[in-house]
Design a protein around this motif. Structure first.
Motif, short mmCIF file in Angstrom:
data_model
loop_
_atom_site.label_atom_id
_atom_site.label_comp_id
_atom_site.label_asym_id
_atom_site.label_seq_id
_atom_site.Cartn_x
_atom_site.Cartn_y
_atom_site.Cartn_z
N TYR A 20 10.56 10.38 3.89
CA TYR A 20 10.10 10.60 2.52
C TYR A 20 8.58 10.49 2.47
O TYR A 20 7.99 9.66 3.14
CB TYR A 20 10.72 9.59 1.56
N LEU A 21 7.97 11.33 1.65
CA LEU A 21 6.52 11.31 1.50
C LEU A 21 6.10 10.29 0.44
O LEU A 21 6.81 10.11 -0.55
CB LEU A 21 6.02 12.68 1.04
N PRO A 22 4.94 9.67 0.62
CA PRO A 22 4.41 8.87 -0.47
C PRO A 22 4.02 9.78 -1.63
O PRO A 22 3.71 10.96 -1.42
CB PRO A 22 3.15 8.22 0.13
N ALA A 23 4.02 9.26 -2.84
CA ALA A 23 3.53 10.03 -3.98
C ALA A 23 2.08 10.41 -3.69
O ALA A 23 1.39 9.72 -2.95
CB ALA A 23 3.63 9.18 -5.25
N GLY A 24 1.63 11.52 -4.23
CA GLY A 24 0.26 11.93 -4.01
C GLY A 24 0.04 12.75 -2.76
O GLY A 24 -1.08 13.15 -2.46
N LEU A 90 4.26 3.58 0.96
CA LEU A 90 4.64 4.42 2.09
C LEU A 90 6.10 4.10 2.40
O LEU A 90 6.42 3.03 2.91
CB LEU A 90 3.75 4.11 3.30
N PRO A 91 7.03 5.00 2.04
CA PRO A 91 8.44 4.71 2.26
C PRO A 91 8.81 4.72 3.74
O PRO A 91 8.10 5.28 4.56
CB PRO A 91 9.17 5.82 1.51
N GLN A 92 9.93 4.10 4.05
CA GLN A 92 10.37 4.06 5.45
C GLN A 92 10.99 5.40 5.86
O GLN A 92 11.60 6.08 5.07
CB GLN A 92 11.35 2.93 5.67
N ALA A 111 1.73 0.68 2.61
CA ALA A 111 0.95 1.24 1.52
C ALA A 111 -0.11 2.15 2.11
O ALA A 111 -0.55 1.96 3.24
CB ALA A 111 0.30 0.12 0.70
N VAL A 112 -0.49 3.14 1.34
CA VAL A 112 -1.54 4.07 1.75
C VAL A 112 -2.44 4.32 0.55
O VAL A 112 -1.98 4.45 -0.57
CB VAL A 112 -0.94 5.38 2.32
N SER A 113 -3.75 4.32 0.80
CA SER A 113 -4.72 4.56 -0.27
C SER A 113 -5.46 5.86 0.00
O SER A 113 -5.85 6.14 1.13
CB SER A 113 -5.73 3.42 -0.35
N VAL A 114 -5.65 6.63 -1.04
CA VAL A 114 -6.41 7.87 -0.97
C VAL A 114 -7.60 7.72 -1.89
O VAL A 114 -7.45 7.43 -3.09
CB VAL A 114 -5.54 9.09 -1.42
N GLN A 115 -8.79 7.88 -1.34
CA GLN A 115 -10.02 7.77 -2.12
C GLN A 115 -10.45 9.15 -2.61
O GLN A 115 -10.32 10.13 -1.89
CB GLN A 115 -11.13 7.16 -1.26
#
Length: 118
Positions: A20-24, A90-92, A111-115
Motif C-alpha cells: 500500500y502507498l502512503p497518502a500523498g 508508511l503502511p506495511q 512514517a515518511v515526510s515530504v517537504q
C-alpha cells in the motif's frame, strides 16, 4: 520503492506481494508514463520478474512463480512520486504464498515526510 524479500526455505510457490502507498504518493505506471520505466532501476541486484503486476491508485501488487532452485532473496521495485507535501504513515507491505497461508511476511510500519519545493 524497493522491497527485498527473503524466503527462509525456497520452494515451489505462487507468491503475492501487496504494498500500500502512503497518502500523498502515486505510482508512475510504466505502461502509461516513461518516468515509471523500470529500466531506471538497473542498479538493483537480484531483481525478480513478476508473472503479473497491478498498479493501482493506492497500492502495488505483484505475483511471482517461485521454484526450489530460486535464490532465497529477491528484490521488487517500482517508481513512485510524491504529489502532496506532508507527513504520512508508511503502511506495511505484505508477501504471502497464495496456497500456503502459513508462509507469509510483512514489513514494519513507519512514517515518511515530504517537504514542499523551495
Amino acid at each position: 520503492m524497493v522491497l527485498k524479500v527473503t524466503d527462509a526455505q525456497p520452494q515451489f510457490a505462487r507468491v503475492a506481494l501487496l504494498d500500500y502507498l502512503p497518502a500523498g504518493f502515486e505510482i508512475d505506471n510504466p505502461q502509461l508514463v516513461s518516468s515509471g520505466d523500470a529500466g531506471t532501476l538497473d542498479w538493483i541486484e537480484d531483481a525478480a520478474t513478476p508473472a503479473h503486476t497491478e498498479f493501482r491508485d493506492d497500492r502495488f501488487t505483484a505475483a511471482f512463480d517461485r521454484a526450489n532452485s530460486d535464490p532465497a532473496v529477491f528484490t521488487v521495485a517500482y517508481v513512485v512520486r510524491a504529489v502532496l507535501p506532508g507527513t504520512y504513515v508508511l503502511p506495511q507491505a505484505q508477501v504471502e504464498d497464495m496456497y500456503r497461508p502459513d508462509r507469509f511476511g510483512r514489513t514494519g510500519t513507519g512514517a515518511v515526510s515530504v517537504q514542499p519545493a523551495k
